[in-house]
Design a protein around this motif. Structure first.
Motif, PDB file in Angstrom:
ATOM      1  N   PRO A 167       0.843  -1.107  -0.059  1.00 34.99           N
ATOM      2  CA  PRO A 167      -0.085  -0.070  -0.069  1.00 34.99           C
ATOM      3  C   PRO A 167       0.848   1.337   0.091  1.00 34.99           C
ATOM      4  O   PRO A 167       1.876   1.337   0.511  1.00 34.99           O
ATOM      5  CB  PRO A 167      -0.842  -0.222   1.301  1.00 34.99           C
ATOM      6  N   PRO A 192       0.269   5.914  -0.269  1.00 29.00           N
ATOM      7  CA  PRO A 192      -0.580   6.980  -0.424  1.00 29.00           C
ATOM      8  C   PRO A 192      -0.734   7.265  -2.184  1.00 29.00           C
ATOM      9  O   PRO A 192       0.094   7.543  -2.667  1.00 29.00           O
ATOM     10  CB  PRO A 192      -0.071   8.226   0.216  1.00 29.00           C
ATOM     11  N   GLU A 248      -5.164   5.445   1.102  1.00 30.29           N
ATOM     12  CA  GLU A 248      -4.141   4.615   0.559  1.00 30.29           C
ATOM     13  C   GLU A 248      -4.747   3.740  -0.732  1.00 30.29           C
ATOM     14  O   GLU A 248      -5.719   3.531  -0.540  1.00 30.29           O
ATOM     15  CB  GLU A 248      -4.267   3.521   2.018  1.00 30.29           C
TER      16      GLU A 248
END
Length: 240
Positions: A106, A108, A124
């Motif tokens: 993951p 941003p 995310e």
């Protein structure tokens, strides 16, 4: 060869050789012999044969080897512009795709990714970066951003198959996409990953795609790089 044609003889020969490579009559590793032998066999001048061969060497289809002659390197992957998976297209073409997962984590969303996926900037998303091979040779560097929680990307499946096949298996119906195709030069890192380390600054085809499911939800933002020496997009154009 059509000697009455306005098309230069070297170009006719190059086109015939390229067609033989593309359809498998000249397999990777096959030897064409040296220029003198080819010229005598085909009834052409040596400069004509040399020019034809050089045009295919420049395309990355042939290589000259000292003491050996001219050798076939590979056939170029030609892919129609359609909403499909590179993995599926390679299998359908009789190639043997394989995948190395470089990143699967993951992160941003940047402004561009957020706009494509319809999520807030900084939200995310799942990022996966893969190196796709065809018959053991690096072909494409695939970078994909997916909405968080869309797919279970744990385990070995991301290396064993294509993302679209995984989406279909998860019940996601792919409907449409927006896609942009371009070109640029490889960075040193990209050239090394794609097997172009001896040709730093080699030409790469670029593709950006946002894919939507049948509800209109964006399910993928892709940014892919393909070796221009190994890969081409095919277009079908209609009169409007």
């Amino acid at each position: 060869m059509d000697r009455s044609s306005p098309v230069p003889l070297y170009y006719q020969l190059a086109q015939q050789l390229e067609a033989a490579i593309e359809d498998g009559r000249l397999a990777p590793g096959a030897l064409l012999g040296n220029e003198i032998e080819l010229a005598a066999r085909l009834g052409l001048s040596r400069p004509t044969v040399r020019q034809a061969i050089q045009s295919l060497v420049d395309k990355g289809l042939l290589v000259r080897r000292r003491g050996v002659g001219t050798q076939v390197l590979h056939s170029k992957v030609r892919r129609p512009l359609a909403l499909g998976s590179l993995y599926d297209d390679l299998e359908a073409a009789g190639r043997h795709p394989s995948t190395t997962v470089l990143t699967n984590a993951p992160r941003p969303a940047t402004a561009a990714v957020a706009a494509a996926l319809g999520v807030p900037e900084g939200a995310e998303v799942q990022y996966i970066e893969r190196l796709r091979h065809a018959d053991g040779e690096p072909l494409a560097l695939l970078r994909n951003h997916l909405p968080a929680g869309l797919l279970d990307l744990s385990g070995d499946q991301p290396a064993a198959t294509g993302l679209y096949r995984m989406m279909r298996g998860a019940g996601i119906t792919l409907h449409s996409a927006r896609q942009t195709v371009g070109a640029r030069l490889a960075t040193a890192e990209e050239a090394a990953l794609l097997g172009e380390s001896e040709r730093q600054g080699a030409a790469l085809l670029t593709m950006e795609r946002t894919t939507f499911d049948d509800t209109g939800r964006a399910v993928e933002f892709a940014s892919h790089l393909y070796r221009a020496s190994r890969y081409a997009f095919d277009f079908q154009l209609l009169v409007r």
